[in-house]
Write a protein that holds these residues in place. Structure first.
Motif, mmCIF file in Angstrom:
data_model
loop_
_atom_site.group_PDB
_atom_site.id
_atom_site.type_symbol
_atom_site.label_atom_id
_atom_site.label_comp_id
_atom_site.label_asym_id
_atom_site.label_seq_id
_atom_site.Cartn_x
_atom_site.Cartn_y
_atom_site.Cartn_z
ATOM 1 N N ALA A 75 46.626 35.064 12.348
ATOM 2 C CA ALA A 75 47.548 34.093 12.932
ATOM 3 C C ALA A 75 47.291 32.718 12.336
ATOM 4 C CB ALA A 75 47.390 34.036 14.449
ATOM 5 N N ILE A 76 48.271 31.833 12.512
ATOM 6 C CA ILE A 76 48.135 30.436 12.130
ATOM 7 C C ILE A 76 48.286 29.588 13.383
ATOM 8 C CG2 ILE A 76 49.093 28.543 10.766
ATOM 9 C CD1 ILE A 76 50.062 30.652 8.775
ATOM 10 N N ALA A 77 47.312 28.714 13.608
ATOM 11 C CA ALA A 77 47.323 27.862 14.799
ATOM 12 C C ALA A 77 47.558 26.416 14.389
ATOM 13 C CB ALA A 77 45.996 27.974 15.537
ATOM 14 N N PHE A 78 48.175 25.646 15.289
ATOM 15 C CA PHE A 78 48.354 24.225 15.014
ATOM 16 C C PHE A 78 48.254 23.428 16.302
ATOM 17 C CE2 PHE A 78 52.557 25.462 16.358
ATOM 18 C CZ PHE A 78 53.144 24.315 16.895
ATOM 19 N N GLY A 79 47.803 22.185 16.165
ATOM 20 C CA GLY A 79 47.770 21.281 17.305
ATOM 21 C C GLY A 79 49.170 20.825 17.629
ATOM 22 N N LEU A 107 50.101 30.219 16.878
ATOM 23 C CA LEU A 107 49.514 29.817 18.153
ATOM 24 C C LEU A 107 49.616 28.300 18.271
ATOM 25 C CD1 LEU A 107 46.539 32.145 17.600
ATOM 26 C CD2 LEU A 107 47.830 32.257 19.738
ATOM 27 N N ALA A 108 50.321 27.813 19.285
ATOM 28 C CA ALA A 108 50.476 26.375 19.523
ATOM 29 C C ALA A 108 49.409 25.940 20.523
ATOM 30 C CB ALA A 108 51.871 26.071 20.062
ATOM 31 N N ILE A 109 48.517 25.032 20.091
ATOM 32 C CA ILE A 109 47.339 24.673 20.884
ATOM 33 C C ILE A 109 47.413 23.223 21.353
ATOM 34 C CG2 ILE A 109 44.820 24.506 20.866
ATOM 35 C CD1 ILE A 109 45.924 27.386 20.660
ATOM 36 N N THR A 111 46.465 19.717 21.980
ATOM 37 C CA THR A 111 45.519 18.859 21.273
ATOM 38 C C THR A 111 44.512 18.198 22.210
ATOM 39 O OG1 THR A 111 47.142 17.062 21.383
ATOM 40 C CG2 THR A 111 47.069 18.324 19.358
ATOM 41 N N LEU A 112 44.908 17.906 23.437
ATOM 42 C CA LEU A 112 43.980 17.289 24.374
ATOM 43 C C LEU A 112 42.887 18.272 24.796
ATOM 44 C CD1 LEU A 112 46.437 15.234 26.621
ATOM 45 C CD2 LEU A 112 45.261 14.540 24.534
ATOM 46 N N MET A 113 43.243 19.550 24.890
ATOM 47 C CA MET A 113 42.244 20.553 25.234
ATOM 48 C C MET A 113 41.200 20.698 24.132
ATOM 49 S SD MET A 113 42.741 24.517 26.506
ATOM 50 C CE MET A 113 43.739 24.059 27.935
ATOM 51 N N THR A 114 41.591 20.449 22.888
ATOM 52 C CA THR A 114 40.600 20.527 21.812
ATOM 53 C C THR A 114 39.512 19.481 22.012
ATOM 54 O OG1 THR A 114 41.733 19.011 20.265
ATOM 55 C CG2 THR A 114 42.363 21.340 20.194
ATOM 56 N N CYS A 115 39.860 18.339 22.577
ATOM 57 C CA CYS A 115 38.850 17.307 22.844
ATOM 58 C C CYS A 115 37.853 17.790 23.896
ATOM 59 C CB CYS A 115 39.519 16.021 23.307
ATOM 60 S SG CYS A 115 40.695 15.330 22.131
ATOM 61 N N ALA A 116 38.372 18.433 24.944
ATOM 62 C CA ALA A 116 37.489 18.996 25.966
ATOM 63 C C ALA A 116 36.585 20.068 25.363
ATOM 64 C CB ALA A 116 38.323 19.584 27.107
ATOM 65 N N GLU A 117 37.137 20.877 24.470
ATOM 66 C CA GLU A 117 36.348 21.924 23.817
ATOM 67 C C GLU A 117 35.225 21.321 22.978
ATOM 68 O OE1 GLU A 117 35.108 25.725 22.905
ATOM 69 O OE2 GLU A 117 36.618 25.109 24.380
ATOM 70 N N LEU A 118 35.502 20.227 22.297
ATOM 71 C CA LEU A 118 34.467 19.572 21.502
ATOM 72 C C LEU A 118 33.344 19.041 22.385
ATOM 73 C CD1 LEU A 118 36.663 17.650 18.928
ATOM 74 C CD2 LEU A 118 35.035 19.473 18.415
ATOM 75 N N LEU A 212 39.935 27.576 20.281
ATOM 76 C CA LEU A 212 40.865 27.833 21.388
ATOM 77 C C LEU A 212 41.907 28.875 20.995
ATOM 78 C CD1 LEU A 212 41.445 24.159 22.591
ATOM 79 C CD2 LEU A 212 40.122 25.926 23.770
ATOM 80 N N ALA A 213 42.352 28.824 19.739
ATOM 81 C CA ALA A 213 43.358 29.780 19.264
ATOM 82 C C ALA A 213 42.816 31.202 19.250
ATOM 83 C CB ALA A 213 43.829 29.385 17.869
ATOM 84 N N ALA A 214 41.552 31.373 18.901
ATOM 85 C CA ALA A 214 40.960 32.716 18.892
ATOM 86 C C ALA A 214 40.979 33.322 20.292
ATOM 87 C CB ALA A 214 39.534 32.657 18.349
ATOM 88 N N ARG A 215 40.682 32.496 21.302
ATOM 89 C CA ARG A 215 40.736 32.987 22.683
ATOM 90 C C ARG A 215 42.180 33.341 23.051
ATOM 91 N NH1 ARG A 215 37.648 27.934 25.179
ATOM 92 N NH2 ARG A 215 35.641 28.171 24.136
ATOM 93 N N ALA A 216 43.092 32.468 22.689
ATOM 94 C CA ALA A 216 44.505 32.711 23.010
ATOM 95 C C ALA A 216 45.017 33.961 22.306
ATOM 96 C CB ALA A 216 45.342 31.494 22.616
ATOM 97 N N PHE A 217 44.568 34.200 21.083
ATOM 98 C CA PHE A 217 45.000 35.370 20.336
ATOM 99 C C PHE A 217 44.549 36.664 21.016
ATOM 100 C CE2 PHE A 217 44.496 38.568 16.972
ATOM 101 C CZ PHE A 217 45.773 38.545 16.427
ATOM 102 N N THR A 218 43.324 36.683 21.495
ATOM 103 C CA THR A 218 42.826 37.878 22.171
ATOM 104 C C THR A 218 43.557 38.132 23.485
ATOM 105 O OG1 THR A 218 41.032 36.671 23.286
ATOM 106 C CG2 THR A 218 40.534 37.640 21.137
ATOM 107 N N ARG A 219 44.144 37.074 24.054
ATOM 108 C CA ARG A 219 44.937 37.248 25.287
ATOM 109 C C ARG A 219 46.386 37.618 24.985
ATOM 110 N NH1 ARG A 219 42.189 32.290 26.778
ATOM 111 N NH2 ARG A 219 44.079 31.111 26.283
#
Length: 251
Positions: A75-79, A107-109, A111-118, A212-219
């Protein structure tokens, strides 16, 4: 919707893009299982407003360095936003173009959640993260996230939203404040006063997008490229000439 099919040894390989800020960020992420440490190749370039001229060369670079082709990815993911209007369109358009060409899902991710992930990648004790980014025009892109140990992922408490600096609510539990709004606005942003920690370095990037995209992909949350859309929370990016003149008259 694409439903992932995995065997015990089949890898998840995701190409992730983020151009929601002044950085052009590209990551190739590969893992064989939920317990493996992922292999990550990333390029994070300070390109200012010209990410569009750098993103495809960065994609070619990470693929070449990893020794794989785009067709190898699942898959290809983007913020998808919030973020720079032009930057979000750039990441979405490039992700769609690559996905159409390689017949891959997208996978559309958030961007604010990426900050929490970091934040959590460096502070496992961080359970609540308020993300606040400078949106210019005296406004803030923000969202409130809480880590859920049961699902091993983030739960959205509030957001993403766009508000004036003094309108961003403060969480009712101990929290980390992530993003550059703390620097841009200081104590005018109430959360600066009440946060247990400030993480101004936690800004959107493609590495967190990929995780985050890897988790979303498995779901099974991947979508067809034609359905991918930027997530704008600001429909208006500038004042009209009449509005600017009106402001001058009032001033």
């Amino acid at each position: 919707m694409y439903v992932p099919i995995k065997t015990a040894m089949s890898p998840i390989t995701i190409l992730a893009l983020d151009t929601s800020t002044e950085f052009c960020s590209v990551t190739l992420y590969r893992t064989y299982s939920d317990t493996d440490m992922p292999k990550i190749v990333a390029r994070h370039l300070d390109t200012g407003p010209i990410s569009s001229t750098h993103i495809l060369p960065a994609v070619r670079e990470v693929l070449k360095f990893s020794g794989i082709t785009l067709a190898t990815c699942q898959a290809i993911a983007f913020g998808c936003g919030p973020g720079s209007f032009t930057g979000l369109r750039t990441a979405c358009g490039v992700a769609q173009g690559l996905a159409f060409g390689a017949n891959l899902p997208v996978l559309a991710i958030n961007t604010l959640m990426t900050c929490a992930e970091l934040v959590r990648s460096q502070e496992e004790s961080a359970k609540r993260v308020l993300v606040a980014l400078d949106a210019r025009m005296d406004e803030v892109y923000w969202a409130d996230f809480e880590w859920d140990d049961t699902i091993r992922d983030w739960r959205i408490v509030a957001g993403p939203s766009l508000n004036g600096v003094q309108e961003v609510p403060v969480p009712d539990l101990p929290f980390v404040l992530a993003g550059n709004a703390a620097v841009a606005f200081g104590e005018r942003l109430s959360a600066v006063t009440y946060a247990k920690n400030l993480r101004i370095d936690a800004m959107p990037n493609s590495q967190a997008t990929a995780i985050l995209a890897a988790r979303a992909f498995t779901r099974g949350e991947a979508i067809h490229a034609e359905k991918a859309m930027p997530h704008y929370v600001r429909n208006k990016v500038a004042q009209t000439t009449a509005e600017r003149e009106s402001t001058k008259e009032r001033g």
